[in-house]
Design an enzyme around this catalytic site. Structure first.
Site, PDB file in Angstrom:
ATOM      1  CB  SER A  68      17.224 -18.550  -6.344  1.00 18.82           C
ATOM      2  OG  SER A  68      16.206 -18.386  -5.302  1.00 18.82           O
ATOM      3  CG  ASP A  80      15.814 -25.710  -3.071  1.00 17.60           C
ATOM      4  OD1 ASP A  80      15.779 -25.082  -2.018  1.00 17.60           O
ATOM      5  OD2 ASP A  80      15.833 -25.131  -4.340  1.00 17.60           O
ATOM      6  CG  HIS A 137      17.997 -22.383  -2.794  1.00 18.33           C
ATOM      7  ND1 HIS A 137      16.845 -22.629  -3.677  1.00 18.33           N
ATOM      8  CD2 HIS A 137      17.958 -21.054  -3.021  1.00 18.33           C
ATOM      9  CE1 HIS A 137      16.149 -21.516  -4.176  1.00 18.33           C
ATOM     10  NE2 HIS A 137      16.980 -20.526  -3.925  1.00 18.33           N
TER      11      HIS A 137
HETATM   12  C1  MLT Z   1      11.950 -15.835  -4.518  1.00 22.82           C
HETATM   13  O1  MLT Z   1      11.558 -15.083  -3.883  1.00 22.82           O
HETATM   14  O2  MLT Z   1      12.030 -15.483  -5.594  1.00 22.82           O
HETATM   15  C2  MLT Z   1      12.020 -17.191  -4.208  1.00 22.82           C
HETATM   16  O3  MLT Z   1      11.635 -17.332  -2.555  1.00 22.82           O
HETATM   17  C3  MLT Z   1      13.650 -17.575  -4.189  1.00 22.82           C
HETATM   18  C4  MLT Z   1      14.367 -16.539  -3.447  1.00 22.82           C
HETATM   19  O4  MLT Z   1      14.735 -15.640  -4.095  1.00 22.82           O
HETATM   20  O5  MLT Z   1      14.611 -16.773  -2.043  1.00 22.82           O
END
Ligand code: MLT
Length: 223
Positions: free
Chosen positions: A124, A174, A205
């Site tokens: 992520s 996701d 996710h």
């Molecule tokens: C981010 O901010 O890198 C993406 O939105 C993924 C997350 O951290 O939720």
């Protein structure tokens, strides 16, 4: 009284610091028995301990280097600032990308691991900064595993990544990262010459055991 002269011991200590750069992120370092290092990059709200078990599952022999993101969003560590979900502060992202790449180089010197065999493993937010390192500072990585990643930025100058191998794991359900976004990332990386493998899993996710198993098999095909 201030004399303007620093004590000799302080000066000498500073000199040592310059000669042997200290990694400046809070991090975990777990030595391994092979010459591969996995750079583990956690998701929003995670920390340096989160991905240690995953790193071990991916490669039981690798050295593990796991920094904690320096940004705090409502108390949750991240690797760079965002303005909203999926909307990134690009100036901060660029600075943080350089800071992380410098950390990897300093850690290689400090701990003595091979700087030419570092595989980023990001989830992520951690996958997004790993993708940013690929695009802006690829010299510190030899490959990357990106779980639930999106396009972090489009670089002004396209890097040449013809020797880079990248594995991307996406969840078909996701809610944060649509599959079109993952495909956009794969296309951007392929344009640089990177060898990109993209896998879609019936998942959201969160990571699944299928992601792990597929990434592990892919990692075993690298040198
Ligand atoms: C981010 O901010 O890198 C993406 O939105 C993924 C997350 O951290 O939720």
């Amino acid at each position: 009284m201030q004399t303007g002269h620093r004590p000799v011991a302080t000066t000498f200590a500073n000199l040592l610091l310059v000669m042997r750069p200290q990694p400046d992120f809070i991090h975990e370092f777990v030595p391994g028995t092979s010459n591969r290092t996995l750079l583990l990059l956690h998701g929003t709200g995670g920390n340096e301990r989160d991905l240690i078990p995953l790193g071990r599952e991916l490669d039981e022999r690798a050295t593990l280097l796991s920094p904690r993101g320096k940004i705090l969003e409502n108390g949750m560590p991240r690797f760079f600032r965002r303005l909203a979900e999926g909307v990134f502060d690009l100036e901060d992202l660029k600075n943080r990308t350089n800071e992380l790449a410098n950390f990897v180089a300093a850690a290689a010197q400090h701990y003595g691991f091979a700087s030419d065999n570092v595989v980023a493993v990001g989830y992520s937010n951690g996958a997004n900064i790993a993708a940013s390192v690929l695009l802006l500072r690829p010299e510190v990585l030899s490959a990357a595993i990106l779980f639930r990643a999106m396009v972090p930025l489009v670089p002004d100058k396209q890097p040449k990544l013809s020797s880079m191998r990248v594995w991307i794991g996406a969840g078909t359900d996701d809610p944060i990262i649509p599959t079109s976004e993952t495909k956009r990332l794969a296309e951007l990386l392929r344009k640089t010459g990177a060898n990109v493998t993209i896998r879609h899993f019936p998942a959201g996710h969160a990571l699944t055991s299928q992601d792990l198993e597929a990434a592990r098999e892919w990692l075993m095909t690298l040198r």
